[in-house]
Design a protein around this motif. Structure first.
Motif, PDB file in Angstrom:
ATOM      1  N   ARG A 198       3.134   2.728  11.091  1.00 34.89           N
ATOM      2  CA  ARG A 198       2.403   1.693  10.393  1.00 34.89           C
ATOM      3  C   ARG A 198       2.259   0.486  11.402  1.00 34.89           C
ATOM      4  O   ARG A 198       1.690  -0.578  10.926  1.00 34.89           O
ATOM      5  CB  ARG A 198       2.997   1.122   9.024  1.00 34.89           C
TER       6      ARG A 198
ATOM      7  N   THR B 185       0.207   0.370  13.721  1.00 35.33           N
ATOM      8  CA  THR B 185      -1.075   0.103  14.089  1.00 35.33           C
ATOM      9  C   THR B 185      -2.170  -0.066  12.769  1.00 35.33           C
ATOM     10  O   THR B 185      -3.276  -0.268  12.765  1.00 35.33           O
ATOM     11  CB  THR B 185      -1.738   1.540  14.655  1.00 35.33           C
ATOM     12  N   ASN B 186      -1.278   0.011  11.632  1.00 36.88           N
ATOM     13  CA  ASN B 186      -1.944  -0.310  10.268  1.00 36.88           C
ATOM     14  C   ASN B 186      -0.878  -0.791   9.292  1.00 36.88           C
ATOM     15  O   ASN B 186      -0.602   0.033   8.388  1.00 36.88           O
ATOM     16  CB  ASN B 186      -2.592   0.874   9.837  1.00 36.88           C
TER      17      ASN B 186
ATOM     18  N   HIS C 153      -0.850  -2.490   6.710  1.00 36.63           N
ATOM     19  CA  HIS C 153      -0.842  -2.562   5.264  1.00 36.63           C
ATOM     20  C   HIS C 153      -1.210  -1.183   4.456  1.00 36.63           C
ATOM     21  O   HIS C 153      -1.441  -1.127   3.498  1.00 36.63           O
ATOM     22  CB  HIS C 153      -2.298  -3.490   4.968  1.00 36.63           C
ATOM     23  N   ASN C 154      -1.028  -0.326   5.048  1.00 36.99           N
ATOM     24  CA  ASN C 154      -1.197   1.201   4.704  1.00 36.99           C
ATOM     25  C   ASN C 154      -0.047   1.820   3.969  1.00 36.99           C
ATOM     26  O   ASN C 154       1.107   2.185   4.896  1.00 36.99           O
ATOM     27  CB  ASN C 154      -1.580   2.136   6.165  1.00 36.99           C
TER      28      ASN C 154
ATOM     29  N   LYS D 297       1.186   5.761   4.464  1.00 35.84           N
ATOM     30  CA  LYS D 297       1.461   6.235   5.635  1.00 35.84           C
ATOM     31  C   LYS D 297       2.934   5.970   6.067  1.00 35.84           C
ATOM     32  O   LYS D 297       3.527   5.116   6.026  1.00 35.84           O
ATOM     33  CB  LYS D 297       0.754   5.417   6.913  1.00 35.84           C
TER      34      LYS D 297
ATOM     35  N   ALA E 152     -10.442   5.432   8.692  1.00 36.48           N
ATOM     36  CA  ALA E 152     -11.280   4.246   9.293  1.00 36.48           C
ATOM     37  C   ALA E 152     -12.717   4.816   9.475  1.00 36.48           C
ATOM     38  O   ALA E 152     -12.765   5.702  10.476  1.00 36.48           O
ATOM     39  CB  ALA E 152     -10.742   3.257  10.055  1.00 36.48           C
TER      40      ALA E 152
END
Length: 220
Positions: A29, A31-32, A34-35, A38, A95
């Motif tokens: 996470r 790199t993301n 708020h996911n 994951k 994305a």
């Protein structure tokens, strides 16, 4: 519209595994953040990331089957990820646009490259929803599955062992999946049957192939 292909040689598989064994991994996470779906880890060492991604990109570059299926314009540098017991990646969509160092990539196709033996871990199947079908993939090391990025997909929880894969995204020169599929099928027929055809008719078929690519394809 998906494709399974053998991408890596045994030597390349061993090299990817060696890189993973010596590399540091971080929470996927990063790199993301708020996911919430994951829960995995991804390779973090910049030098080893560059080395592994170049190895994998070279494998894509020599695969004629990949080029004929995907009509690639851009390929994101592949990233090695791993799943240990309890890790998963819930149902999600990729994305639409991904920022790369050289600019933006539109994700038309997603790809998972399997790096370890499916017997090495329990669970960890990749599920892809295509229409009403729920397809499940757990492939041999060196095999890759390419599927549309605009689908819901998920990685089932790993319950034992370690799942090691690399992931990437592809921007196709033919973004429309129906047109890409039709041109792929037409090219397949031409490759299989073209030499059996009358030369004049085969030349006409080749003209149709080239003109459809001109009409439907984006500038490389």
């Amino acid at each position: 519209m998906y494709r399974i292909l053998t991408l890596l040689t045994p030597k390349e598989i061993d090299e990817c595994r060696g890189i993973a064994a010596s590399a540091g991994f971080v929470d996927g996470r990063v790199t993301n953040p708020h996911n919430k779906a994951k829960l995995n880890e991804q390779l973090h060492d910049p030098q080893l990331y560059q080395r592994s991604s170049q190895l994998l990109l070279q494998a894509f570059g020599r695969s004629e089957e990949f080029r004929e299926f995907a009509f690639p314009a851009l390929i994101a540098p592949p990233l090695i990820t791993r799943y240990q017991p309890g890790m998963r990646y819930g149902a999600h969509a990729d994305a639409a646009f991904i920022q790369l160092p050289g600019g933006m990539l539109r994700s038309d196709l997603s790809c998972t490259i399997f790096l370890n033996d499916p017997k090495d871990y329990d669970g960890g199947e990749l599920h892809v929803r295509l229409g009403d079908a729920d397809l499940s993939f757990k492939l041999d090391p060196g095999q890759a599955i390419i599927y549309p990025s605009d689908t819901l997909h998920q990685v089932m929880p790993v319950t034992q062992g370690e799942r090691l894969v690399a992931i990437t995204f592809i921007q196709s020169r033919i973004p429309d999946p129906f047109r890409r599929s039709m041109l792929f099928e037409l090219n397949e027929v031409a490759a299989l049957e073209g030499l059996k055809m009358d030369q004049v008719n085969f030349s006409r078929l080749q003209l149709v192939q080239a003109n459809l690519l001109r009409y439907w394809g984006e500038k490389p």
